[in-house]
Design a protein around this motif. Structure first.
Motif, PDB file in Angstrom:
ATOM      1  N   SER A  10       0.837  -1.179   0.048  1.00 48.53           N
ATOM      2  CA  SER A  10      -0.023  -0.056  -0.132  1.00 48.53           C
ATOM      3  C   SER A  10       0.727   1.311  -0.041  1.00 48.53           C
ATOM      4  O   SER A  10       2.164   1.118   0.176  1.00 48.53           O
ATOM      5  CB  SER A  10      -0.743  -0.214   1.369  1.00 48.53           C
ATOM      6  OG  SER A  10      -0.181   0.087   2.413  1.00 48.53           O
ATOM      7  N   CYS A  11       0.309   2.256  -0.247  1.00 47.56           N
ATOM      8  CA  CYS A  11       0.923   3.586  -0.147  1.00 47.56           C
ATOM      9  C   CYS A  11       0.734   4.226   1.119  1.00 47.56           C
ATOM     10  O   CYS A  11      -0.436   4.370   1.710  1.00 47.56           O
ATOM     11  CB  CYS A  11       0.436   4.383  -1.520  1.00 47.56           C
ATOM     12  SG  CYS A  11       1.048   4.043  -2.956  1.00 47.56           S
ATOM     13  N   GLU A  12       1.585   5.267   1.620  1.00 39.03           N
ATOM     14  CA  GLU A  12       1.420   6.123   2.771  1.00 39.03           C
ATOM     15  C   GLU A  12       1.368   7.548   2.362  1.00 39.03           C
ATOM     16  O   GLU A  12       1.859   7.919   1.273  1.00 39.03           O
ATOM     17  CB  GLU A  12       2.625   5.838   3.861  1.00 39.03           C
ATOM     18  CG  GLU A  12       2.832   4.067   4.075  1.00 39.03           C
ATOM     19  CD  GLU A  12       1.796   3.833   5.007  1.00 39.03           C
ATOM     20  OE1 GLU A  12       1.053   4.453   5.691  1.00 39.03           O
ATOM     21  OE2 GLU A  12       1.295   2.627   4.827  1.00 39.03           O
ATOM     22  N   ASP A  13       0.607   8.199   3.094  1.00 30.31           N
ATOM     23  CA  ASP A  13       0.608   9.645   2.899  1.00 30.31           C
ATOM     24  C   ASP A  13       1.765  10.250   3.310  1.00 30.31           C
ATOM     25  O   ASP A  13       2.472   9.839   4.375  1.00 30.31           O
ATOM     26  CB  ASP A  13      -0.676  10.274   3.857  1.00 30.31           C
ATOM     27  CG  ASP A  13      -1.945   9.776   3.264  1.00 30.31           C
ATOM     28  OD1 ASP A  13      -2.132   9.575   2.100  1.00 30.31           O
ATOM     29  OD2 ASP A  13      -2.886   9.869   3.924  1.00 30.31           O
ATOM     30  N   CYS A  14       2.480  11.429   2.671  1.00 27.70           N
ATOM     31  CA  CYS A  14       3.518  12.129   3.171  1.00 27.70           C
ATOM     32  C   CYS A  14       2.984  13.003   4.351  1.00 27.70           C
ATOM     33  O   CYS A  14       2.034  13.618   4.401  1.00 27.70           O
ATOM     34  CB  CYS A  14       4.077  13.103   2.124  1.00 27.70           C
ATOM     35  SG  CYS A  14       4.801  12.118   0.625  1.00 27.70           S
ATOM     36  N   SER A  34       3.779  22.233   3.301  1.00 29.49           N
ATOM     37  CA  SER A  34       3.176  21.637   2.768  1.00 29.49           C
ATOM     38  C   SER A  34       2.102  20.979   3.717  1.00 29.49           C
ATOM     39  O   SER A  34       2.769  20.668   4.904  1.00 29.49           O
ATOM     40  CB  SER A  34       3.695  20.541   1.977  1.00 29.49           C
ATOM     41  OG  SER A  34       4.088  19.366   2.641  1.00 29.49           O
ATOM     42  N   PRO A  35       0.775  20.810   3.582  1.00 31.21           N
ATOM     43  CA  PRO A  35       0.106  19.971   4.650  1.00 31.21           C
ATOM     44  C   PRO A  35       0.191  18.595   4.245  1.00 31.21           C
ATOM     45  O   PRO A  35       0.768  18.323   3.279  1.00 31.21           O
ATOM     46  CB  PRO A  35      -1.562  20.572   4.201  1.00 31.21           C
ATOM     47  CG  PRO A  35      -1.322  21.029   2.797  1.00 31.21           C
ATOM     48  CD  PRO A  35      -0.139  21.521   2.808  1.00 31.21           C
ATOM     49  N   PRO A  36      -0.328  17.642   5.153  1.00 31.91           N
ATOM     50  CA  PRO A  36      -0.267  16.334   5.041  1.00 31.91           C
ATOM     51  C   PRO A  36      -0.574  15.688   3.538  1.00 31.91           C
ATOM     52  O   PRO A  36      -1.645  16.481   3.045  1.00 31.91           O
ATOM     53  CB  PRO A  36      -1.092  15.680   6.096  1.00 31.91           C
ATOM     54  CG  PRO A  36      -1.167  16.674   7.174  1.00 31.91           C
ATOM     55  CD  PRO A  36      -0.999  18.149   6.501  1.00 31.91           C
ATOM     56  N   SER A  37      -0.179  14.779   2.827  1.00 30.38           N
ATOM     57  CA  SER A  37      -0.794  14.201   1.895  1.00 30.38           C
ATOM     58  C   SER A  37      -0.551  15.132   0.405  1.00 30.38           C
ATOM     59  O   SER A  37      -1.025  15.061  -0.383  1.00 30.38           O
ATOM     60  CB  SER A  37      -2.076  14.027   1.565  1.00 30.38           C
ATOM     61  OG  SER A  37      -2.299  12.939   2.818  1.00 30.38           O
ATOM     62  N   SER A  38       0.599  16.062   0.518  1.00 29.34           N
ATOM     63  CA  SER A  38       0.676  17.160  -0.507  1.00 29.34           C
ATOM     64  C   SER A  38       1.681  16.304  -1.550  1.00 29.34           C
ATOM     65  O   SER A  38       2.665  15.559  -1.289  1.00 29.34           O
ATOM     66  CB  SER A  38       1.418  18.232  -0.213  1.00 29.34           C
ATOM     67  OG  SER A  38       0.448  19.017   0.721  1.00 29.34           O
ATOM     68  N   ALA A  39       1.301  16.558  -2.950  1.00 27.96           N
ATOM     69  CA  ALA A  39       2.220  16.277  -4.044  1.00 27.96           C
ATOM     70  C   ALA A  39       3.171  17.367  -4.409  1.00 27.96           C
ATOM     71  O   ALA A  39       4.181  17.194  -5.226  1.00 27.96           O
ATOM     72  CB  ALA A  39       1.306  15.749  -5.483  1.00 27.96           C
ATOM     73  N   SER A  40       3.073  18.673  -3.673  1.00 30.74           N
ATOM     74  CA  SER A  40       4.225  19.600  -4.086  1.00 30.74           C
ATOM     75  C   SER A  40       4.179  20.616  -2.738  1.00 30.74           C
ATOM     76  O   SER A  40       3.189  20.526  -1.882  1.00 30.74           O
ATOM     77  CB  SER A  40       3.755  20.369  -5.186  1.00 30.74           C
ATOM     78  OG  SER A  40       2.680  21.054  -5.225  1.00 30.74           O
ATOM     79  N   CYS A  41       5.176  21.511  -2.660  1.00 27.62           N
ATOM     80  CA  CYS A  41       5.187  22.468  -1.796  1.00 27.62           C
ATOM     81  C   CYS A  41       4.689  23.780  -2.005  1.00 27.62           C
ATOM     82  O   CYS A  41       4.943  24.130  -3.591  1.00 27.62           O
ATOM     83  CB  CYS A  41       6.577  22.508  -1.164  1.00 27.62           C
ATOM     84  SG  CYS A  41       7.515  20.978  -0.757  1.00 27.62           S
ATOM     85  N   ALA A  42       4.224  24.551  -1.364  1.00 22.00           N
ATOM     86  CA  ALA A  42       3.600  25.998  -1.807  1.00 22.00           C
ATOM     87  C   ALA A  42       4.511  26.918  -1.001  1.00 22.00           C
ATOM     88  O   ALA A  42       5.176  26.654  -0.018  1.00 22.00           O
ATOM     89  CB  ALA A  42       2.275  26.202  -1.139  1.00 22.00           C
ATOM     90  N   PRO A  43       4.783  28.243  -1.698  1.00 20.56           N
ATOM     91  CA  PRO A  43       5.699  29.276  -1.150  1.00 20.56           C
ATOM     92  C   PRO A  43       4.874  29.704  -0.153  1.00 20.56           C
ATOM     93  O   PRO A  43       3.617  29.875   0.200  1.00 20.56           O
ATOM     94  CB  PRO A  43       5.976  30.240  -2.140  1.00 20.56           C
ATOM     95  CG  PRO A  43       4.673  29.993  -3.145  1.00 20.56           C
ATOM     96  CD  PRO A  43       4.318  28.437  -3.157  1.00 20.56           C
ATOM     97  N   CYS A  44       5.679  30.227   1.099  1.00 19.56           N
ATOM     98  CA  CYS A  44       5.235  30.961   2.370  1.00 19.56           C
ATOM     99  C   CYS A  44       4.623  32.021   1.578  1.00 19.56           C
ATOM    100  O   CYS A  44       4.959  32.773   0.813  1.00 19.56           O
ATOM    101  CB  CYS A  44       6.088  31.338   3.474  1.00 19.56           C
ATOM    102  SG  CYS A  44       7.034  30.073   4.133  1.00 19.56           S
ATOM    103  N   GLU A  45       3.051  32.568   2.323  1.00 13.72           N
ATOM    104  CA  GLU A  45       2.434  33.533   1.792  1.00 13.72           C
ATOM    105  C   GLU A  45       3.051  34.947   2.371  1.00 13.72           C
ATOM    106  O   GLU A  45       3.763  34.959   3.025  1.00 13.72           O
ATOM    107  CB  GLU A  45       1.018  33.469   2.350  1.00 13.72           C
ATOM    108  CG  GLU A  45       0.310  31.975   1.941  1.00 13.72           C
ATOM    109  CD  GLU A  45      -0.477  31.374   2.948  1.00 13.72           C
ATOM    110  OE1 GLU A  45      -0.855  31.955   4.212  1.00 13.72           O
ATOM    111  OE2 GLU A  45      -1.524  30.895   2.435  1.00 13.72           O
ATOM    112  N   LEU A  46       2.209  36.059   1.942  1.00 11.24           N
ATOM    113  CA  LEU A  46       2.868  37.543   2.248  1.00 11.24           C
ATOM    114  C   LEU A  46       2.711  37.300   3.837  1.00 11.24           C
ATOM    115  O   LEU A  46       1.663  36.860   4.288  1.00 11.24           O
ATOM    116  CB  LEU A  46       1.700  38.354   1.749  1.00 11.24           C
ATOM    117  CG  LEU A  46       1.707  38.420   0.309  1.00 11.24           C
ATOM    118  CD1 LEU A  46       0.847  39.310  -0.445  1.00 11.24           C
ATOM    119  CD2 LEU A  46       3.057  38.898  -0.331  1.00 11.24           C
TER     120      LEU A  46
END
Length: 103
Positions: A10-14, A34-46
């Motif tokens: 099985s696969c596990e969530d990141c 990134s929140p749990p189970s993300s396929a990518s990272c997001a830049p920190c917001e303003l």
């Protein structure tokens, strides 16, 4: 995102702060999150920064400061309010507002 080890059934969530696209989960770099189970990272917001990798959220610039761009990697990138301006709440993403006349 999800990941698996060789021979897995099985696969596990990141975890939060990590991302994956089928291969092993990897840490998000500084300036991102990134929140749990993300396929990518997001830049920190303003108004926010992240000076460590593998984080599930970003940190707020403090009172008396602001940050008007995304993806900041250090608290030192938070800008100090100019003379005649103020900020009384953390995480301001625009230039500090002017003081009222007489103050």
């Amino acid at each position: 995102g999800k990941s698996s080890s060789p021979g897995s059934s099985s696969c596990e969530d990141c975890e939060a702060g990590r991302f994956g696209d089928g291969g092993p989960c990897a840490d998000c770099p500084e300036g991102t999150f990134s929140p749990p189970s993300s396929a990518s990272c997001a830049p920190c917001e303003l108004g926010k920064y992240n000076d460590d990798k593998g984080q599930g959220s970003c940190l707020l610039c403090g009172q008396g400061k602001y940050l008007d761009f995304t993806g900041a990697v250090s608290e030192t990138q938070c800008k100090v309010c100019d003379i005649g301006k103020y900020n009384d709440s953390p995480g301001l993403g625009t230039d500090c507002p002017d003081c009222q006349k007489g103050k």
